[in-house]
Design an enzyme around this catalytic site. Structure first.
Site, mmCIF file in Angstrom:
data_model
loop_
_atom_site.group_PDB
_atom_site.id
_atom_site.type_symbol
_atom_site.label_atom_id
_atom_site.label_comp_id
_atom_site.label_asym_id
_atom_site.label_seq_id
_atom_site.Cartn_x
_atom_site.Cartn_y
_atom_site.Cartn_z
ATOM 1 N N LYS A 13 50.445 45.708 43.724
ATOM 2 C CA LYS A 13 51.193 44.995 44.390
ATOM 3 C C LYS A 13 51.959 43.998 43.424
ATOM 4 O O LYS A 13 53.281 43.918 43.652
ATOM 5 C CB LYS A 13 50.533 44.116 45.563
ATOM 6 C CG LYS A 13 49.597 44.742 46.344
ATOM 7 C CD LYS A 13 48.918 43.752 47.380
ATOM 8 C CE LYS A 13 47.973 42.663 46.696
ATOM 9 N NZ LYS A 13 46.679 43.294 46.326
ATOM 10 N N ARG A 87 46.353 37.072 54.038
ATOM 11 C CA ARG A 87 45.351 37.979 53.668
ATOM 12 C C ARG A 87 44.031 37.889 54.672
ATOM 13 O O ARG A 87 43.052 38.131 54.564
ATOM 14 C CB ARG A 87 44.800 37.402 52.566
ATOM 15 C CG ARG A 87 44.622 38.089 51.014
ATOM 16 C CD ARG A 87 44.226 37.328 49.890
ATOM 17 N NE ARG A 87 43.960 38.133 48.856
ATOM 18 C CZ ARG A 87 44.691 38.272 47.493
ATOM 19 N NH1 ARG A 87 46.042 37.764 47.707
ATOM 20 N NH2 ARG A 87 44.272 38.983 46.612
ATOM 21 N N ARG A 126 43.364 45.431 32.569
ATOM 22 C CA ARG A 126 44.715 44.712 32.986
ATOM 23 C C ARG A 126 44.532 43.498 32.406
ATOM 24 O O ARG A 126 43.746 43.050 31.927
ATOM 25 C CB ARG A 126 44.562 44.363 34.420
ATOM 26 C CG ARG A 126 45.796 43.805 34.708
ATOM 27 C CD ARG A 126 45.864 43.946 36.582
ATOM 28 N NE ARG A 126 45.075 42.874 37.055
ATOM 29 C CZ ARG A 126 45.092 42.814 38.457
ATOM 30 N NH1 ARG A 126 46.095 43.461 39.113
ATOM 31 N NH2 ARG A 126 44.345 41.986 39.093
ATOM 32 N N ARG A 160 42.648 37.669 33.161
ATOM 33 C CA ARG A 160 42.077 37.047 34.294
ATOM 34 C C ARG A 160 40.692 36.930 34.206
ATOM 35 O O ARG A 160 40.088 37.945 34.210
ATOM 36 C CB ARG A 160 42.568 37.482 35.526
ATOM 37 C CG ARG A 160 44.136 37.084 35.734
ATOM 38 C CD ARG A 160 44.731 37.950 37.096
ATOM 39 N NE ARG A 160 43.950 37.934 38.247
ATOM 40 C CZ ARG A 160 44.265 38.236 39.386
ATOM 41 N NH1 ARG A 160 45.462 38.765 39.589
ATOM 42 N NH2 ARG A 160 43.630 38.312 40.623
ATOM 43 N N ARG A 171 35.382 40.915 45.286
ATOM 44 C CA ARG A 171 36.873 40.738 45.754
ATOM 45 C C ARG A 171 37.222 41.959 46.812
ATOM 46 O O ARG A 171 37.944 42.021 47.686
ATOM 47 C CB ARG A 171 38.079 40.869 44.739
ATOM 48 C CG ARG A 171 37.913 39.536 43.819
ATOM 49 C CD ARG A 171 38.646 39.641 42.645
ATOM 50 N NE ARG A 171 40.085 39.826 42.445
ATOM 51 C CZ ARG A 171 40.532 40.404 41.510
ATOM 52 N NH1 ARG A 171 39.917 40.580 40.332
ATOM 53 N NH2 ARG A 171 42.213 40.671 41.607
HETATM 54 P P1 AMP Z 1 45.490 37.881 43.467
HETATM 55 O O1 AMP Z 1 46.102 37.505 42.371
HETATM 56 O O2 AMP Z 1 46.539 38.245 44.396
HETATM 57 O O3 AMP Z 1 44.609 39.020 43.173
HETATM 58 O O4 AMP Z 1 44.674 36.675 44.194
HETATM 59 C C1 AMP Z 1 43.512 35.907 43.094
HETATM 60 C C2 AMP Z 1 42.602 35.241 44.086
HETATM 61 O O5 AMP Z 1 43.412 34.164 44.663
HETATM 62 C C3 AMP Z 1 41.988 35.793 45.290
HETATM 63 O O6 AMP Z 1 40.807 36.815 44.797
HETATM 64 C C4 AMP Z 1 41.593 34.683 46.044
HETATM 65 O O7 AMP Z 1 40.440 34.146 45.751
HETATM 66 C C5 AMP Z 1 42.789 33.967 45.887
HETATM 67 N N1 AMP Z 1 43.815 34.125 46.850
HETATM 68 C C6 AMP Z 1 45.192 34.701 46.533
HETATM 69 N N2 AMP Z 1 45.850 34.873 47.699
HETATM 70 C C7 AMP Z 1 45.073 34.257 48.781
HETATM 71 C C8 AMP Z 1 45.205 34.016 50.054
HETATM 72 N N3 AMP Z 1 46.547 34.510 50.675
HETATM 73 N N4 AMP Z 1 44.149 33.512 50.754
HETATM 74 C C9 AMP Z 1 43.188 33.033 50.339
HETATM 75 N N5 AMP Z 1 42.938 33.323 49.005
HETATM 76 C C10 AMP Z 1 43.962 33.846 48.156
#
Ligand code: AMP
Length: 219
Positions: A13, A87, A126, A160, A171
């Site tokens: 994404k 989410r 990554r 990360r 996750r």
């Molecule tokens: P991402 O970079 O999209 O993989 O997000 C990294 C982390 O941020 C996720 O594993 C969640 O802990 C948190 N996070 C990101 N977006 C959301 C969301 N919409 N709702 C809740 N937690 C989020």
């Protein structure tokens, strides 16, 4: 146009959002980036959410919705990408209400369909530029010149803290438990398109552009 990118962690994404921003001038809101920004600035919120991210769980609907809606209101571009939001069903309901109040709506939801066993390889390799955030991968996308960011020329890269196997398992289970249900929710609204996200990222991008054009996207 407002599009939502949704799919499991590592489904691409973020990379597709970057491509759409560079080619088509979209404004991208990545809720993961917003949270990581709070953590690196060591704000009160950043301290509060650190453990949640490191465990691969989700931040509360209220916190994440407030952050996301603030960004939407501050954006003046016509075309918007939401990467990683909503989410949960709760977030999906909240954003519908918020957008309706502002005479806006989600036009298209792209579901990134990818075999879950492929995610491990994608996530573990990554890394990203410590300055501009451009994302790379040990096997699929290395910088053109080794050790130098293609975009800003910076020489340092970061990984990360949640991109490791243990956290990835959480996750993915969080995704299956809380997020996957959005597929049915948006199918019911007839705005969901499934993208085969297991192929090469340029091909994925072509497919996305076709979907956007079919949905009436104008540059
Ligand atoms: P991402 O970079 O999209 O993989 O997000 C990294 C982390 O941020 C996720 O594993 C969640 O802990 C948190 N996070 C990101 N977006 C959301 C969301 N919409 N709702 C809740 N937690 C989020």
């Amino acid at each position: 146009m407002i599009i939502v990118l949704f799919g499991p962690p590592g489904s691409g994404k973020g990379s597709q959002a970057q491509l759409l921003v560079s080619k088509y001038n979209f404004f991208n809101i990545s809720t993961g980036d917003l949270l990581r920004e709070q953590m690196s600035l060591k704000t009160h919120l950043g301290e509060q959410i650190k453990n949640v991210l490191e465990e691969g769980a989700l931040v509360s609907d209220d916190i994440i919705s407030t952050l996301c809606f603030e960004k939407i209101l501050n954006n003046d571009k016509r075309n918007l990408i939401l990467d990683g939001f909503p989410r949960t069903l709760g977030q999906a309901v909240k954003i519908n209400q918020f957008l309706a109040k502002n005479n806006l709506k989600i036009d298209l939801v792209l579901y990134f369909d990818v075999d879950l066993v492929k995610l491990e390889q994608r996530i573990v390799g990554r890394f990203s530029c410590s300055k501009c955030g451009e994302v790379y991968h040990d096997s699929f996308k290395t910088p053109h010149k080794k050790g130098v960011c293609d975009i800003c020329g910076n020489l340092t890269f970061i990984k990360r803290s949640d991109d490791n196997l243990d956290v990835l398992k959480n996750r993915i289970s969080t995704y299956l438990r809380e997020t996957y249900t959005l597929k049915e929710y948006y199918e019911g609204q007839n705005i969901l398109t499934t993208i085969d996200a297991s192929c090469d990222m340029n091909l994925v991008n072509e497919n996305i552009i076709n979907c956007l054009n079919q949905a009436g996207f104008k540059k």
